[in-house]
Design an enzyme around this catalytic site. Structure first.
Site, PDB file in Angstrom:
ATOM      1  N   GLY A 356       0.866  -1.182   0.000  1.00 28.30           N
ATOM      2  CA  GLY A 356       0.000   0.000   0.000  1.00 28.30           C
ATOM      3  C   GLY A 356       0.893   1.219   0.000  1.00 28.30           C
ATOM      4  N   GLY A 357       0.253   2.387  -0.020  1.00 22.63           N
ATOM      5  CA  GLY A 357       1.023   3.612   0.000  1.00 22.63           C
ATOM      6  C   GLY A 357       1.908   3.695   1.232  1.00 22.63           C
ATOM      7  CG  PHE A 358       1.144   5.495   4.105  1.00 22.52           C
ATOM      8  CD1 PHE A 358       2.107   6.445   4.348  1.00 22.52           C
ATOM      9  CD2 PHE A 358       0.021   5.844   3.386  1.00 22.52           C
ATOM     10  CE1 PHE A 358       1.950   7.742   3.911  1.00 22.52           C
ATOM     11  CE2 PHE A 358      -0.144   7.153   2.945  1.00 22.52           C
ATOM     12  CZ  PHE A 358       0.822   8.096   3.210  1.00 22.52           C
ATOM     13  N   GLY A 359       2.628   0.925   3.500  1.00 23.02           N
ATOM     14  CA  GLY A 359       3.173  -0.279   4.100  1.00 23.02           C
ATOM     15  C   GLY A 359       2.796  -1.516   3.322  1.00 23.02           C
ATOM     16  CG  ASP A 476      -5.531   7.322  -3.426  1.00 20.17           C
ATOM     17  OD1 ASP A 476      -5.575   7.771  -4.592  1.00 20.17           O
ATOM     18  OD2 ASP A 476      -4.564   6.671  -2.995  1.00 20.17           O
TER      19      ASP A 476
END
Ligand SMILES: *[C@@H]1O[C@H](CO)[C@@H](O)[C@H](O)[C@H]1NC(C)=O
Ligand SMILES: *[C@@H]1O[C@H](CO)[C@@H](O)[C@H](O)[C@H]1NC(C)=O
Ligand SMILES: *[C@@H]1O[C@H](CO)[C@@H](O)[C@H](O)[C@H]1NC(C)=O
Ligand SMILES: *[C@@H]1O[C@H](CO)[C@@H](O)[C@H](O)[C@H]1NC(C)=O
Ligand SMILES: *[C@@H]1O[C@H](CO)[C@@H](O)[C@H](O)[C@H]1NC(C)=O
Ligand SMILES: *[C@@H]1O[C@H](CO)[C@@H](O)[C@H](O)[C@H]1NC(C)=O
Ligand SMILES: CC(=O)N[C@H]1CO[C@H](CO)[C@@H](O)[C@@H]1O
Length: 702
Positions: A356-359, A476
């Site tokens: 994902g965008g963050f992990g 998003d």
């Protein structure tokens, strides 16, 4: 002449003595013994501020969204009552900021001169307990502050997350510098405000030269050159009598803010503070000479026992969860770390199902129920990651809709943050729509399945926008965030970027996050996410589903590069059947496809005000009758001053076709990078873009 000169003089001397008595004070610690010299008065606290037993003043602790303030109890004469000119003053104090997570501060503290000790209506977080969103910049605030800020807030143009700023009636600093000091000949040495160490600060105002100086140092002797020196006349900003003190706040991220000592003098130089004589956060080390032998002998024995114990404890602690009070208030189920580690087979790479965008996202099987779950592990120590995580839990914990990917629970272990979702066996929609030709190509989705997915996503967005207690903006919406369950129903996922907006409140954001091709044009200009931005992204998604193409298709001929432009062209000339995904081989419901195209174009309108609401979108998709959908307003009628009257048309509108305007603030680099990636034949989702509040800087995320 007053009738009774004696009484008048008595009053006058009383008044003057009151003035001179109050114009200087020193706190060496804030406990009972350390009260300000001369007066028996102590300090006035409000919010969560408290004095600890060792005389340290704690403005806030590590709980989120707190305000703590401390003020000198009486108002001081800050201006000459006859001339209205602000007096010179000098202040020095010692503070420490101890963040909950060592690398993340939240939010900071300010030295403040204010008309009241209460500051009613003020907010925590980026407002530092000084004002609220509607007060910002209002000259009737009469507020002067020096901020020691540990969070970079784009809304107020903060330069970094470790700065000192001078704020006048506003949270946007008049001047700011990264925290540092000039030591001797050595030049500039930077200093970390949130290091947890004691830092001394000096604030000096020269009422004649009208200059304010701010100096900081990790030691008691004042560096000769201030780090911040700006000309400013405080006369119009201050009232005659003002209160002086401190305010600190915490947001989603939190720090404890401490004060150890404070000296102040009007029209003079404040008495100096000696760090060694002030209370300290750390316990002083005990020095015992007489006992050393006995102690060391005992220590050997204890040590042996301790090593054995420690090995066991280390094992226990490593696997233990430290639960903090706020965690108990967070809605959904809290998993233990052990359970999730077991479920994902120790976060093995083979269980990895996505980034994902963050992990990373892992597939897991819960030990008890054998239920399959997706575990999103937010990157360790990434500040954005943790902020996103907090926002995510708070906002999605209580959301329930059949077209949303359900959050089952979560877990935090130190800086490791884990979110547990329902597992979606069929992966994301983009894998079905694009990437034909590769070996892993998924079967072609039938029109009925596609239309069902659009319908599902639309009703999920309607729920977020209008049917829940808060307005949730997804921010998003894109094909890779639409997951398909076992029955190929579309479910919207990834609320990491969602923020809550109270109904009716003015949604404003500090950071623009989104993906190229789905970003509404106004978002890049204003940085303000609204429900219309989600509608815009839904429009792009609808056209993708119909055409089986990405919103920007670098491999396509130039006239087909921008999907919306091309579809609009074909639609207006009645050739819309050409845009329908050829893999459907002509097998589709004509009426429904027409509805989807019309709705998609309408949602993609460059002017936010002309786009439909999700409620209208759902209604037309339900109806399945293209004739019911109003005619799509021409994209040439974008916002601006011309509209239907045929008045002057802005130059920009000729230069860019309308979907390109959503790119025009993004650097050319982004577009090139996108082209290269696609040319490499990789099957990737488009790059995400992060824009700061000014809208000018585009950062690419892989
Ligand atoms: C912080 O202070 C608030 C208000 O005084 C209190 O409710 C909370 O429990 C405290 N939190 C911690 C971690 O001490
Ligand atoms: C205020 O200004 C007047 C006029 O300059 C001066 O005479 C007076 O002494 C000043 N008062 C104080 C308290 O400085
Ligand atoms: C903002 O603060 C002012 C006082 O400083 C108060 O009158 C006003 O009601 C506050 N606004 C909100 C939205 O809380
Ligand atoms: C500034 O605050 C005052 C008092 O709270 C209010 O009457 C005034 O309308 C505000 N001005 C602006 C521009 O918001
Ligand atoms: C700075 O201070 C002055 C008042 O002295 C004010 O007019 C101005 O708007 C302030 N803000 C900024 C960002 O410069
Ligand atoms: C402020 O700093 C400047 C530059 O170092 C210095 O000349 C001036 O005397 C200082 N003023 C005060 C009030 O400390
Ligand atoms: C089209 C497709 O791949 N469908 C699959 C979706 O997931 C279910 C459950 O795993 C499978 O049975 C389907 O074949």
């Amino acid at each position: 002449m007053p009738k009774n000169p004696t009484l008048f003089l008595a009053f006058l001397s009383l008044f003057l003595s009151a003035v001179s008595q109050n114009d200087e004070f020193v706190y060496t610690g804030f406990g009972d013994g350390g009260a300000a010299s001369g007066s028996g008065t102590n300090i006035r606290l409000n919010g969560v501020a408290a004095i600890e037993s060792n005389g340290i003043l704690r403005l806030t602790n590590e709980t989120s969204r707190l305000i703590g303030r401390a003020f000198y109890p009486s108002a001081l004469q800050f201006r000459n009552a006859t001339t209205g000119a602000a007096f010179s003053f000098s202040a020095t104090f010692v503070f420490a900021i101890v963040p909950e997570y060592p690398k993340l501060g939240g939010h900071g503290l300010a030295f403040v001169i204010s008309p009241s000790q209460e500051l009613k209506g003020a907010l925590p977080s980026q407002y530092l307990g000084l004002m609220n969103a509607s007060d910002v910049g209002n000259f009737s605030n009469h507020l002067f502050a020096v901020e020691f800020d540990t969070v970079q807030d784009f809304e107020f143009g903060d330069i970094d997350d470790n700065h000192i700023g001078i704020d006048i009636n506003n949270m946007e600093s008049n001047a700011s510098v990264p925290a540092a000091y000039y030591a001797g000949e050595g030049g500039r040495t930077s200093i970390t405000l949130k290091s947890g160490e004691r830092i001394q600060a000096w604030i000096d105002y020269d009422g004649i030269a009208k200059v304010i100086n701010v100096t900081v140092a990790p030691f008691s002797s004042k560096p000769a050159v201030p780090i911040l020196s700006i000309p400013v006349d405080l006369s119009p900003i201050l009232h005659d009598r003002m209160f002086v003190g401190f305010s600190a706040s915490t947001g989603l991220l939190a720090s404890s803010h401490y004060l150890f000592g404070w000296g102040f003098k009007m029209n003079g130089v404040s008495q100096s503070l000696d760090l060694d004589s002030l209370p300290s956060l750390r316990q002083p080390k005990k020095k015992g000479t007489a006992f050393i032998f006995v102690v060391s002998a005992t220590a050997v024995v204890v040590l042996i026992a301790a090593v054995a114990g420690a090995a066991y404890l280390f094992y226990r602690i490593k696997n233990a969860d430290v639960i903090e009070p706020w965690e108990l208030e967070v809605g959904p189920h809290r998993f233990s770390y052990k359970e999730l580690k077991f479920a994902t087979k120790g976060f093995r790479d083979r269980e990895l199902i996505g980034f994902g965008g963050f992990g990373k996202v892992y597939k897991g099987t819960l030990p008890g129920s054998r239920a399959e779950v997706a575990v999103k592990r937010v990157s360790h120590g990434s500040r954005q990651g943790i902020q996103e995580f907090m926002a995510e839990i708070a906002s999605i914990g209580r959301l329930r809709h059949r077209n949303l990917v359900q959050l089952q629970g979560w877990c935090r272990r130190r800086a490791d943050l884990l979110l547990v979702y329902d597992y979606m066996p069929n992966g994301s929609l983009d894998k079905f729509l694009f990437c034909d030709g590769s070996q892993k190509a998924k079967p072609v989705l039938s029109w009925a399945e596609r239309f069902g997915i659009l319908h599902g996503v639309a009703s999920a967005l309607l729920y977020l926008h209008e049917d829940w207690e808060h307005v949730v903006i997804h921010r998003d919406v894109k094909a890779s965030n639409v997951l398909l369950d076992a029955d190929l129903h579309g479910r919207l996922s990834d609320f990491g970027l969602a923020k809550l907006h109270e109904h009716g409140a003015n949604p404003s954001t500090t950071r623009v996050v989104g993906t190229l091709g789905y970003l509404a044009p106004e978002l890049t200009r204003t940085g303000k996410a609204t429900t219309s931005c989600d509608v815009f992204a839904f429009g792009a998604l609808a056209l993708e589903v119909v055409c089986g193409r990405r919103p920007i298709e670098p491999k396509a001929p130039p006239e087909e590069l921008m999907l919306v432009d091309w579809v609009w062209e074909q639609w207006s000339s009645g050739l819309w059947a050409d845009v329908v995904d050829p893999r459907l081989e002509g097998v589709y419901e004509r009426e429904e496809v027409a509805v989807a195209i019309k709705v998609g174009l309408w949602c993609s309108h460059p002017a936010a005000a002309r786009r439909p609401s999700m409620r209208q979108v759902v209604r037309y998709l339900n109806g399945g009758d293209a004739a019911e959908v109003p005619d799509v307003p021409s994209p040439q009628l974008a916002d601006g001053g011309y509209e239907e009257e045929g008045g002057p048309v802005g130059f920009d509108d000729f230069v860019h076709s309308y979907p390109l305007s959503s790119l025009d603030k993004v650097s050319a680099r982004s577009t090139i990078a996108l082209g290269e990636e696609a040319a490499g034949g990789l099957c990737h989702e488009g790059p995400s873009i992060l824009l700061d509040g000014s809208g000018a800087r585009g950062l690419l995320e892989p």
